[in-house]
Design an enzyme around this catalytic site. Structure first.
Site, PDB file in Angstrom:
ATOM      1  N   GLU A   1     -24.922  28.471  -9.050  1.00 44.31           N
ATOM      2  CA  GLU A   1     -24.979  29.425  -8.040  1.00 44.31           C
ATOM      3  C   GLU A   1     -26.213  30.706  -8.305  1.00 44.31           C
ATOM      4  O   GLU A   1     -25.960  31.413  -9.281  1.00 44.31           O
ATOM      5  CB  GLU A   1     -23.687  30.028  -7.759  1.00 44.31           C
ATOM      6  CG  GLU A   1     -23.805  30.840  -6.525  1.00 44.31           C
ATOM      7  CD  GLU A   1     -22.055  31.366  -6.309  1.00 44.31           C
ATOM      8  OE1 GLU A   1     -22.058  31.762  -5.205  1.00 44.31           O
ATOM      9  OE2 GLU A   1     -21.266  31.040  -6.879  1.00 44.31           O
TER      10      GLU A   1
ATOM     11  N   GLU B   1     -16.741  31.774   2.593  1.00 44.47           N
ATOM     12  CA  GLU B   1     -16.742  32.708   1.896  1.00 44.47           C
ATOM     13  C   GLU B   1     -16.819  33.960   2.067  1.00 44.47           C
ATOM     14  O   GLU B   1     -17.895  34.730   1.570  1.00 44.47           O
ATOM     15  CB  GLU B   1     -17.373  32.343   0.289  1.00 44.47           C
ATOM     16  CG  GLU B   1     -16.766  32.992  -0.983  1.00 44.47           C
ATOM     17  CD  GLU B   1     -17.807  32.774  -2.237  1.00 44.47           C
ATOM     18  OE1 GLU B   1     -17.368  32.562  -3.369  1.00 44.47           O
ATOM     19  OE2 GLU B   1     -19.035  33.099  -2.133  1.00 44.47           O
TER      20      GLU B   1
END
Length: 277
Positions: free
Chosen positions: A155, A256
């Site tokens: 990520e 998120e």
């Protein structure tokens, strides 16, 4: 296409945090969702007791929710840490102790994506040495993920909020993805494409999708500024997700984002579109 043609999941480590962990799957289910994801839930330990793992598995199953994404141990998150796998010493050891346990738990609940946050740069430590350690640990994690039929996610975070985290561009994360795949020959390392973090880094989101959709294993969204729900900022999220779908991405899109009232924050998404297809 639009939001109604996508597959969404709720990140239970940032939404419904006012509830105990074991109550969050049921809350997401009550809002109409059937898929959820989590950061590593036990930030104080990489190796919780089996009873805690069993309790989370039961909570997911009782709620009728599928866990579709799980972080490996990442240190104090939320908190000052951004992963452990490139941090020499005790934190790297804790990451390694977590690898098989996290993979086995993922297998037990049918989760097919494991996210490995890279970790912050450490003052006084050679960045090259950290990168070498990271590759060693990511190879171990990729093999464990492959053993349970999962992908390993890498990520990008954003520099304003994570100034010590070295992967602050899509290109930097993709470079790590490619190195891991070259080292293992497994091909199961993938890019976690987080549109909020990339936007905070002022990347051209359309260009990133065009270039890296085929290497993307999971997507996360929040609006900018504020990291709120779609529609609270200025990102063309519906348009970007349409582009991803047209580029062939068929995976989950993790919600998120931050919201004081998680259920109310889902108003942008019709109830009938919340159950994963």
């Amino acid at each position: 296409m639009g939001y109604t043609d996508q597959r969404f999941d709720v990140n239970l480590s940032i939404l419904y945090t006012e509830l105990p962990l074991l109550e969050r799957p049921a809350a997401a289910a009550a809002a109409g969702f059937t898929a959820v994801e989590l950061w590593w839930p036990w930030i104080e330990t990489p190796t919780p007791d089996q009873s805690e793992l069993d309790a989370l598995k039961e909570a997911l199953e009782d709620a009728g929710t599928q866990l579709v994404g799980l972080n490996f141990y990442a240190g104090q998150l939320p908190g000052p840490d951004r992963g452990a796998l490139s941090v020499p010493g005790e934190e790297s050891d804790r990451f390694r102790a977590n690898i098989d346990l996290a993979a086995d738990f993922a297998q037990s609940v049918g989760c097919k994506a494991l996210n490995a946050l890279y970790g912050n740069r450490v003052e006084g430590v050679d960045p090259t040495a950290q990168d070498e350690l990271a590759l060693e640990n990511l190879v171990l994690a990729a093999r464990a993920a492959d053993r349970v039929g999962a992908v390993l996610l890498i990520e990008t975070l954003n520099k304003p909020e994570s100034p010590l985290y070295p992967l602050v561009s899509a290109e930097a994360a993709i470079e790590v993805v490619d190195k891991v795949n070259a080292a293992t020959g497994l091909g199961n390392a993938k890019f976690l494409l987080d549109l909020y973090h990339l936007a905070m880094n002022d990347e051209d989101l359309h260009a990133v999708i065009t270039k890296y959709a085929d290497k993307t294993g999971h997507v996360q969204i929040a609006d900018k500024p504020g990291r709120g729900a779609p529609g609270t900022g200025g990102l063309p999220l519906e348009e970007l997700l349409d582009q991803l779908a047209q580029a062939g991405y068929e995976g989950y899109i993790g919600l998120e984002y931050k919201a004081a009232d998680a259920t109310a924050s889902f108003a942008w998404l019709p109830t009938e579109a919340r159950a994963a297809k």
